[in-house]
Write an enzyme that holds these catalytic residues in place. Sequence first.
Site: not given
Ligand code: FAD
Length: 553
Positions: A25, A42, A45-46, A281, A283, A285, A287, A441
Site C-alpha cells: 500500500r 494468513s 491461528n486464534c 540494518p 533485516i 523482525a 511478531g 458512572k
Molecule cells: P505466526 O502467526 O505464528 O506466523 C509465523 C509463520 O511463519 C508460520 O506460518 C510459520 O509456518 C512460518 N515460518 C516459521 N519459520 C519459517 C521459516 N523458516 N520459513 C518459512 N516460514 C516459516 N493472540 C491473541 O492476541 N489473541 C488470541 O485469542 C490468540 N489465540 C491464539 C490461539 C492459538 C491456538 C494460537 C496458536 C495463537 C493464538 N494467539 C492469540 C497468538 C497469535 O496467534 C500470535 O501472537 C500471532 O499469530 C503471531 O504472529 P507472527 O506473525 O509472529 O507468527
Amino acid sequence: MPHNQRILIVGGVAGGASCAARTRRLTESAEIIMFDRGPYVSFANCGLPYYVGDVIKKEEHLLVATPELFRDRFNIEVRLNSEVTLIDRHKRCIEVRDVSSGRTYSEQYDTLVLAPGAKPVRPPLPGIDLPGIFSLRTIPDSRQIRNWIDQHQAKHAVVVGGGYIGMEMTENLHKRGLDVTVVEKQSQVMPLIDAEMVAPVHETLTKNGVVLCLDDSIIAFANGKGHTLNLTLESGKRLEADLVILGIGVRPETALAEDAGLEIGASGGIVVDAAMRTSDPHILAVGDAVEVVDVVTGKKNVIPLAGPANRQGRIAAGVITGRQTAFRGTQGTAVVGIMDQVLAITGPSEKLLKRLGRWRAMEKVYLHPGHHANYYPGASPITLKLIFQKKDGLVVGAQAVGKAGVEKRIDIISMAIQKNATVFDLEEAELCYAPQFGSAKDPVNIAGMIAANVVRGDVALAHWEDVPATDAVVIDVRDPREYRGGHVPGADNLPLDEIRSRMEELPKEKEIWTYCFVGQRSYYAARALSQYGFNVKNISGGFKTNLLRKDTE
Ligand code: FAD
C-alpha cells in the site's frame, strides 16, 4: 526508499502478512515475496481452538487470505511449503527449501523481514512423542485433533497448562462433550493474572465438570489400552486420556536469526529497536519471534499476541518504505473467554510488580459493579482490580473478570495506560451510556473515583491480606441479616444506617477498618466516621473480594 527494492518476508501469517500488504500500500515499486513453510498463508491461528470445538465449522473459514488474493489484489508473490533455511547476511540472500520437492534455491534481498512466529514448548518427557499428544499452532494441528477425536470417539482429554490456549482448548473440548482434566504447575489457571481474579474461572470450570490438578505437572506419558495414554503426575497421581493437549507456552522461532548471528535477547526473542530493525540494518523482525519492551515495567520480554504482531508488521512496512514510525512497546493487553467467564488484563499484575520489587510504590482498588445499569434487566457483575501509583495516581494495570462487558473496560484502561493517564483521568473519562450498555458512572469511572479518593486522601484503604495481622477494630457495616449470613471472624456488626447514633461504641485510639459486601457502604461509613475524628480505613472490594481470595488460597 530506493526504487525496485526486493523485499523478502519469512512467515506469512499475522506479522508477515500485515507487513507485506502494508508495504504494497505504501509502494508500488517494490518486489515483495513472502515465504511460509506451511501450506497456508494468513490464517486465523486464534480461531483454531474454536475449529476444534466445532464453533467454526469449516476449515476454509480460518483462511483470512489466499496466495491468489495476495497476487491479484496486492501484486505480492506468496510461496507456500517454502522453508527459509539460511540467511547469508554477507551476500544478502536466503536459502529456501521447497518442502514438497526437497529442492533448495537462493533468493537475493535488499530488505529481509523475519516473521517466523513462535513454536509450542514440548518438554523432553518420557513418551512425549506418542500418538495422541498434540500441540496447537497450525491448521493441520487442529485438523489432526478433530480427526483423532472423531476416529477414537474420544471421551477424556487432558490439557497440560492452564494458560490462554489451554483454557480455550478446555472450553472447546468440553463443548464437544469430552471430560477434561487440566494439569497446571501453578496453584491457579491463567498464572499471569492475580489469583483472586481467577477464582470465578476456577468456579465455572469446576461447575462444568472440569477437573483441576493444580500445583502438579506431568512427568511421563505411556501407551495405555488401545489408543489411550497413561499419564503420571509429579504428585504420583495417574490419569488416563484419549488425547492430550499441550498448552504450556511458546518459544520464539529464532533458529534462522541465531544461525545468521543476529542478536538474541535474554528473554529468548530476536533483539529489535523501536523501528523493528534487528542488529543487521537490512533485516527487520516482527511478531512472536521478537523481544519487546513492556511499556509499564520497562523490561524486555516476549509477549506472543496477535495485536502486537500485526502492528509491528505495519510499522516494519513503514520503516522499509522510509517513514518515521516506531513501535510503542506493549503492555500485554489480553482477554480470554472460559465458558461463561471473560477474563482480561492490561499492564502488570500485582504479583509481577511484587516480583520486580515495585509494589511498594503501588496501590490497588477492587470493585464489583454491574456490567450495565443494575435497574436494566440482565446486569451481571464485573470484578475489576485497578493498580495505580500511590504518589500521583498514574494508572499502571488492571484486570477484570465477569460474564459481560469485561473487555470493554480493560480496553479503555489499556488506552489510558498507553497515554500515561491517571486515576483522575479515569474519574473524568467520558464514556457512552444507555442502560443496556453501561452506567452513567461506568465501572471505569467508578474505579477512577475510588482510586482518586485514595490519592487525594479522602479515604484510606486497607486490604484483606493485612487483616490477620492488624490490631484495628474490624467493623462489618452491612445489615444484621447479611452479617449473620457470613462475616469475617472477629468483625463486629455496626450497620451503616446506625453508624451516627452508635459511634460512641467505637474506640478513638485505635484504627477502625470498615467493610461491607462490595466496599461502597463501608466507604460511606469510613467517610462519616473520619469526619467525626475516627482513624478509619475502608477494606477495598468488601466481603466479596475476601471470598475470591479465600477461593484461591
Ligand atoms: P505466526 O502467526 O505464528 O506466523 C509465523 C509463520 O511463519 C508460520 O506460518 C510459520 O509456518 C512460518 N515460518 C516459521 N519459520 C519459517 C521459516 N523458516 N520459513 C518459512 N516460514 C516459516 N493472540 C491473541 O492476541 N489473541 C488470541 O485469542 C490468540 N489465540 C491464539 C490461539 C492459538 C491456538 C494460537 C496458536 C495463537 C493464538 N494467539 C492469540 C497468538 C497469535 O496467534 C500470535 O501472537 C500471532 O499469530 C503471531 O504472529 P507472527 O506473525 O509472529 O507468527
